[in-house]
Design a protein around this motif. Sequence first.
Motif, PDB file in Angstrom:
ATOM      1  N   UNK A 326       0.841  -1.188   0.000  1.00  0.00           N
ATOM      2  CA  UNK A 326       0.000   0.000   0.000  1.00  0.00           C
ATOM      3  C   UNK A 326       0.882   1.246   0.000  1.00  0.00           C
ATOM      4  N   UNK A 327       0.285   2.403  -0.169  1.00  0.00           N
ATOM      5  CA  UNK A 327       1.018   3.663  -0.082  1.00  0.00           C
ATOM      6  C   UNK A 327       1.711   3.764   1.277  1.00  0.00           C
ATOM      7  N   UNK A 328       2.962   4.159   1.246  1.00  0.00           N
ATOM      8  CA  UNK A 328       3.829   4.294   2.426  1.00  0.00           C
ATOM      9  C   UNK A 328       4.165   2.948   3.077  1.00  0.00           C
ATOM     10  N   UNK A 329       3.928   1.873   2.365  1.00  0.00           N
ATOM     11  CA  UNK A 329       4.272   0.560   2.894  1.00  0.00           C
ATOM     12  C   UNK A 329       5.764   0.317   2.920  1.00  0.00           C
ATOM     13  N   UNK A 330       6.177  -0.645   3.746  1.00  0.00           N
ATOM     14  CA  UNK A 330       7.593  -0.944   3.909  1.00  0.00           C
ATOM     15  C   UNK A 330       7.870  -2.418   3.669  1.00  0.00           C
ATOM     16  N   UNK A 331       8.960  -2.676   2.969  1.00  0.00           N
ATOM     17  CA  UNK A 331       9.461  -4.035   2.845  1.00  0.00           C
ATOM     18  C   UNK A 331      10.739  -4.129   3.684  1.00  0.00           C
ATOM     19  N   UNK A 332      10.737  -5.045   4.647  1.00  0.00           N
ATOM     20  CA  UNK A 332      11.874  -5.196   5.554  1.00  0.00           C
ATOM     21  C   UNK A 332      12.711  -6.384   5.117  1.00  0.00           C
TER      22      UNK A 332
END
Length: 417
Positions: A326-332
Amino acid sequence: MQPAVAIIDGRPWQKMRPMGGGAFMPFEYFANLTATSSTEALAVASKNERYMENGNIAAASPEEVRRSPAFGWAARDTSGVLSPFTFSRRKNGENDVTIKILYCGICHSDLHSVKNEWQNSVYPIVPGHEIVGVVTEVGGKVDRFKVGDHAGVGCMVNSCRSCHECAGHHENHCPGMILTYNSTDADGTVTYGGYSDSVVVEEHFAVRFPAGMPLDRGAPLLCAGITVYSPMKRFGFDVPGKHIGVVGLGGLGHVAVKFGKAFGAKVTVISTSPSKRQEAVERLGADAFLVSKDPDEMKAAWGTMDGIINTVSAAHEVTPLLSLLKTFGQMVMVGAPEKPLEIYAFPLLLGGKSIVGSAIGGMKETQEMIDFAAEHNVTADIELISMDYVNKAMERVAKADVRYRFVIDIGNTLSAA
């Protein structure tokens, strides 16, 4: 003549001999200094005695510091083959706990280390940083453990305890963090890991295992567990109702699925292997399964995930995964591919998405993780093996032929005979 002093990371470090290459040790270790002659003085360190000779600080030999016999299995060269190894550990100090090791998990890092694939191994090397056992001795100043308690040791055994990171309970990011094995401890001796019968560690770096937590299935949580738990907490993936993607279904991935479900999140496993669908959904409890090589499945999931935990250590395409956020999502990133990843800027720019990294966690958070896991019945899926199977297990780890973590039954199968 005064020993050389250098300012490193804002702390005074004092030059010592013989440590090789003009090594420095923290100045506070030598704060109490009493002269005994013009050429020799006694330096009382926090853990062991050191002396000054002709103006230079010299470390006590490992034989003087480590006085308790120990036994384990070690690799002696880049073949990575492990075999019986007799060594010694320091005696239990006033802030220490001694643990009789019952179980030790096998992490992929162990394989990298015994084969010197990261070009930093010092042989002989006793691997193992997923250590669980029973406390057999405690120092006079220890208050969190007593003899008979179950305790564990994870990836680190020491840190400077005075920097900004340590003050914030992020010892894993301390510049002076000392690894459980293949590292140099504050007393100048080499650290040895959990493929052995015992370990001595400062109380601060021991983890209390709650009653009811299975020791064998809990051991891998000290590495795999905290590796996924920490970023899930830090980036808000632990909020009920969040949609979390888990890339890769291995030692890290299967634990991430379990923690995600315990947090109350919707969990989708993302894999290149369609054959893992049933395992992920029916046995591990994932809500959905996504084949990353299937364009239709990927398109259907565009923009649906609040965050992604990427556990894959092999080279793989990262950019297509960003479309799932989604918008502003993060993949760690918690896996560590050996080769650089190719990442395009526009998928990050459009939607304000980000790729971040995470490595284990601090001691406070590790204890929190174990307590949470015990309360919610989160454990690793393991294959329990004997010590003499360890070399075969390493071969299988290299082939990803394990579901999902090997754990060595140290207590019942390690023998000096």
